[in-house]
Design an enzyme around this catalytic site. Structure first.
Site, PDB file in Angstrom:
ATOM      1  N   GLU A   3       0.780  -1.160  -0.171  1.00  0.00           N
ATOM      2  CA  GLU A   3      -0.219   0.057  -0.084  1.00  0.00           C
ATOM      3  C   GLU A   3       0.793   1.448  -0.233  1.00  0.00           C
ATOM      4  O   GLU A   3       1.894   1.226   0.561  1.00  0.00           O
ATOM      5  CB  GLU A   3      -0.790   0.014   1.331  1.00  0.00           C
ATOM      6  CG  GLU A   3      -2.051   0.833   1.252  1.00  0.00           C
ATOM      7  CD  GLU A   3      -2.895   0.870   2.583  1.00  0.00           C
ATOM      8  OE1 GLU A   3      -3.258   1.796   3.108  1.00  0.00           O
ATOM      9  OE2 GLU A   3      -3.371  -0.351   2.701  1.00  0.00           O
ATOM     10  N   ASP A  16       0.369   5.382   0.579  1.00  0.00           N
ATOM     11  CA  ASP A  16      -0.787   6.145   0.998  1.00  0.00           C
ATOM     12  C   ASP A  16      -0.588   7.583   1.119  1.00  0.00           C
ATOM     13  O   ASP A  16       0.462   8.075   1.282  1.00  0.00           O
ATOM     14  CB  ASP A  16      -1.054   5.836   2.510  1.00  0.00           C
ATOM     15  CG  ASP A  16      -2.029   4.574   2.939  1.00  0.00           C
ATOM     16  OD1 ASP A  16      -2.256   3.953   1.836  1.00  0.00           O
ATOM     17  OD2 ASP A  16      -1.585   4.084   4.016  1.00  0.00           O
ATOM     18  N   GLU A  74      -3.218  10.299   2.992  1.00  0.00           N
ATOM     19  CA  GLU A  74      -4.514  10.560   3.751  1.00  0.00           C
ATOM     20  C   GLU A  74      -4.491  11.984   4.257  1.00  0.00           C
ATOM     21  O   GLU A  74      -3.342  12.487   4.971  1.00  0.00           O
ATOM     22  CB  GLU A  74      -4.462   9.570   4.903  1.00  0.00           C
ATOM     23  CG  GLU A  74      -4.737   7.989   4.674  1.00  0.00           C
ATOM     24  CD  GLU A  74      -4.871   7.041   5.803  1.00  0.00           C
ATOM     25  OE1 GLU A  74      -5.883   6.486   5.907  1.00  0.00           O
ATOM     26  OE2 GLU A  74      -4.194   7.168   6.634  1.00  0.00           O
ATOM     27  N   THR A 117       1.209  10.395   5.207  1.00  0.00           N
ATOM     28  CA  THR A 117       1.850   9.435   4.018  1.00  0.00           C
ATOM     29  C   THR A 117       2.237   8.156   4.891  1.00  0.00           C
ATOM     30  O   THR A 117       2.923   8.159   5.947  1.00  0.00           O
ATOM     31  CB  THR A 117       2.834  10.067   3.448  1.00  0.00           C
ATOM     32  OG1 THR A 117       4.188  10.098   4.053  1.00  0.00           O
ATOM     33  CG2 THR A 117       2.386  11.411   2.345  1.00  0.00           C
ATOM     34  N   ASN A 118       2.206   7.124   4.061  1.00  0.00           N
ATOM     35  CA  ASN A 118       2.573   5.858   4.556  1.00  0.00           C
ATOM     36  C   ASN A 118       3.113   4.838   3.416  1.00  0.00           C
ATOM     37  O   ASN A 118       2.435   5.192   2.393  1.00  0.00           O
ATOM     38  CB  ASN A 118       1.711   5.068   5.527  1.00  0.00           C
ATOM     39  CG  ASN A 118       2.481   4.251   6.523  1.00  0.00           C
ATOM     40  OD1 ASN A 118       3.504   3.794   6.522  1.00  0.00           O
ATOM     41  ND2 ASN A 118       1.397   3.637   7.555  1.00  0.00           N
ATOM     42  N   GLU A 140       5.273   6.176   8.793  1.00  0.00           N
ATOM     43  CA  GLU A 140       4.542   7.334   8.685  1.00  0.00           C
ATOM     44  C   GLU A 140       5.402   8.457   8.506  1.00  0.00           C
ATOM     45  O   GLU A 140       6.342   8.943   9.273  1.00  0.00           O
ATOM     46  CB  GLU A 140       3.573   7.672   9.743  1.00  0.00           C
ATOM     47  CG  GLU A 140       2.474   6.407   9.819  1.00  0.00           C
ATOM     48  CD  GLU A 140       2.909   5.358  10.803  1.00  0.00           C
ATOM     49  OE1 GLU A 140       4.398   5.322  11.016  1.00  0.00           O
ATOM     50  OE2 GLU A 140       2.390   4.540  11.207  1.00  0.00           O
ATOM     51  N   GLY A 180      -5.527  13.261  17.871  1.00  0.00           N
ATOM     52  CA  GLY A 180      -5.538  12.000  18.792  1.00  0.00           C
ATOM     53  C   GLY A 180      -6.773  11.365  18.863  1.00  0.00           C
ATOM     54  O   GLY A 180      -6.996  10.730  19.988  1.00  0.00           O
ATOM     55  N   ARG A 185       9.477   5.686  19.927  1.00  0.00           N
ATOM     56  CA  ARG A 185       8.795   4.714  19.202  1.00  0.00           C
ATOM     57  C   ARG A 185       9.707   3.451  19.050  1.00  0.00           C
ATOM     58  O   ARG A 185       9.223   2.211  18.987  1.00  0.00           O
ATOM     59  CB  ARG A 185       8.289   5.258  17.955  1.00  0.00           C
ATOM     60  CG  ARG A 185       7.378   4.374  17.085  1.00  0.00           C
ATOM     61  CD  ARG A 185       6.610   4.932  16.050  1.00  0.00           C
ATOM     62  NE  ARG A 185       5.985   4.105  15.264  1.00  0.00           N
ATOM     63  CZ  ARG A 185       5.315   4.344  14.073  1.00  0.00           C
ATOM     64  NH1 ARG A 185       5.561   5.382  13.548  1.00  0.00           N
ATOM     65  NH2 ARG A 185       4.643   3.362  13.323  1.00  0.00           N
TER      66      ARG A 185
END
Length: 328
Positions: free
Chosen positions: A138, A140, A142, A156-157, A167, A236, A316
């Site tokens: 995929e 992306d 969005e 974007t991804n 991302e 969020g 992360r």
């Protein structure tokens, strides 16, 4: 075959730019070009006929009736203006979406969008390429809505073999609700480039040599949808959809695909690794790289408008950033 003949030398071919712009204008005005052979000729002198040949491989432009199917929304997706315009709407009962009739295996995809105006908090307008299944690929775009006066977030991804987590997010340097803007995906075996109005904002290179999966084995359709995601999309999940503003509407026009169409297990392009000759025939996208000017423009966007980059999120990834982030 289209044949143009000139009895005297014309400045029509005075530069590559004017020539290519003419072809682009033909495409954007709705002419569908599928392996058409364009033959332009003019006379430099009575004894000298010069010819220029251009093959446009699997290039298509612009009619939503012919290129797309509205797949859900119970009438909330509409094709208008003889196929030149498509709109998606969202209300409290449902959103809507569409998908391309064709499946693609590499290409340059352009679409002009005008996003939901006003208070769009909680809404997401998605425009992406995707295959199917648990190990899908995929690519992306969005667009995450926001309160009136606050900027949209462009998310974007890139997914490969079912894994995303790549991302990057941006603000835009214009109001994407005031007019149409062009959002482009260039995808071929070496790299993926995301662009906005011709300005590159992100490049994802093939890093299979260091163990990073890359989307190059699964053909993909184009999809788009407008849907409610107020559990996460705006601040969020703090920004909820104001249903008193419904219906929310996004608009699409000037779709253009210079791409390899996948059908019955084979590609419309002559080879998955075209020669330099066939590369020139499909507009050069199969080997396009960012020149120094484009690299500077991308750096400008990323310096001034990028608001999240997975490649810098050490919290992360406490065990280390993904390998493509540290590759030279």
């Amino acid at each position: 075959m289209i044949n143009f003949e000139f009895t005297e030398k014309s400045n029509f071919f005075s530069s590559d730019t004017s020539f290519l712009q003419t072809i682009q204008n033909i495409a954007l005005n709705g002419t569908h070009l599928f392996f058409f052979f364009f033959f332009f000729s003019y006379f430099n002198s009575p004894d000298n006929l010069c010819s220029i040949e251009l093959f446009l491989m699997a290039a298509s432009a612009g009619n939503f009736y012919q290129d797309f199917d509205i797949t859900w929304g119970d009438g909330r997706g509409k094709v208008l203006n003889d196929g030149d315009l498509l709109t998606l709407s969202l209300d409290k009962a449902s959103g809507s979406g569409f998908q391309s009739k064709n499946v693609y295996m590499f290409g340059k995809i352009d679409m002009q969008l005008k996003l939901v105006p006003g208070n769009s908090a909680g809404t997401v307008t998605a425009y992406y390429l995707s295959s199917q299944g648990p190990t899908h690929d995929e690519i992306d775009f969005e667009f995450l809505g926001n309160l009136s006066g606050d900027p949209y977030i462009l998310h974007t991804n890139v997914f490969s073999q079912g894994r995303g987590n790549r991302e990057q997010q941006f603000y835009l340097w214009f109001d994407p609700t005031a007019d149409f803007h062009t959002y482009s995906i260039l995808w071929y075996p070496q790299r993926i480039i995301f662009s906005v109005d011709g300005t590159p904002i992100r490049e994802f290179k093939n890093s299979e040599s260091i163990g990073v999966a890359y989307p190059k084995n699964q053909p993909m359709r184009i999809y788009s949808s407008l849907w409610n995601a107020d559990d996460w999309a705006t601040r969020g999940g703090l920004g909820k959809t104001d249903w008193s503003k419904a219906p929310f509407t996004a608009s699409y026009r000037n779709f253009n695909a210079n791409a390899c169409i996948w059908s019955s297990g084979s590609s419309s392009c002559s080879s998955t690794s075209p020669s330099s000759t066939s590369t020139s025939k499909n507009g050069g996208w199969y080997s396009q790289e960012l020149d120094s000017t484009s690299q500077e423009r991308m750096k400008w966007v990323q310096k001034n408008y990028m608001i999240y980059n997975y490649c810098t999120d050490t919290k992360r990834f406490p065990q280390g950033l993904p390998p493509e982030c540290t590759a030279s």
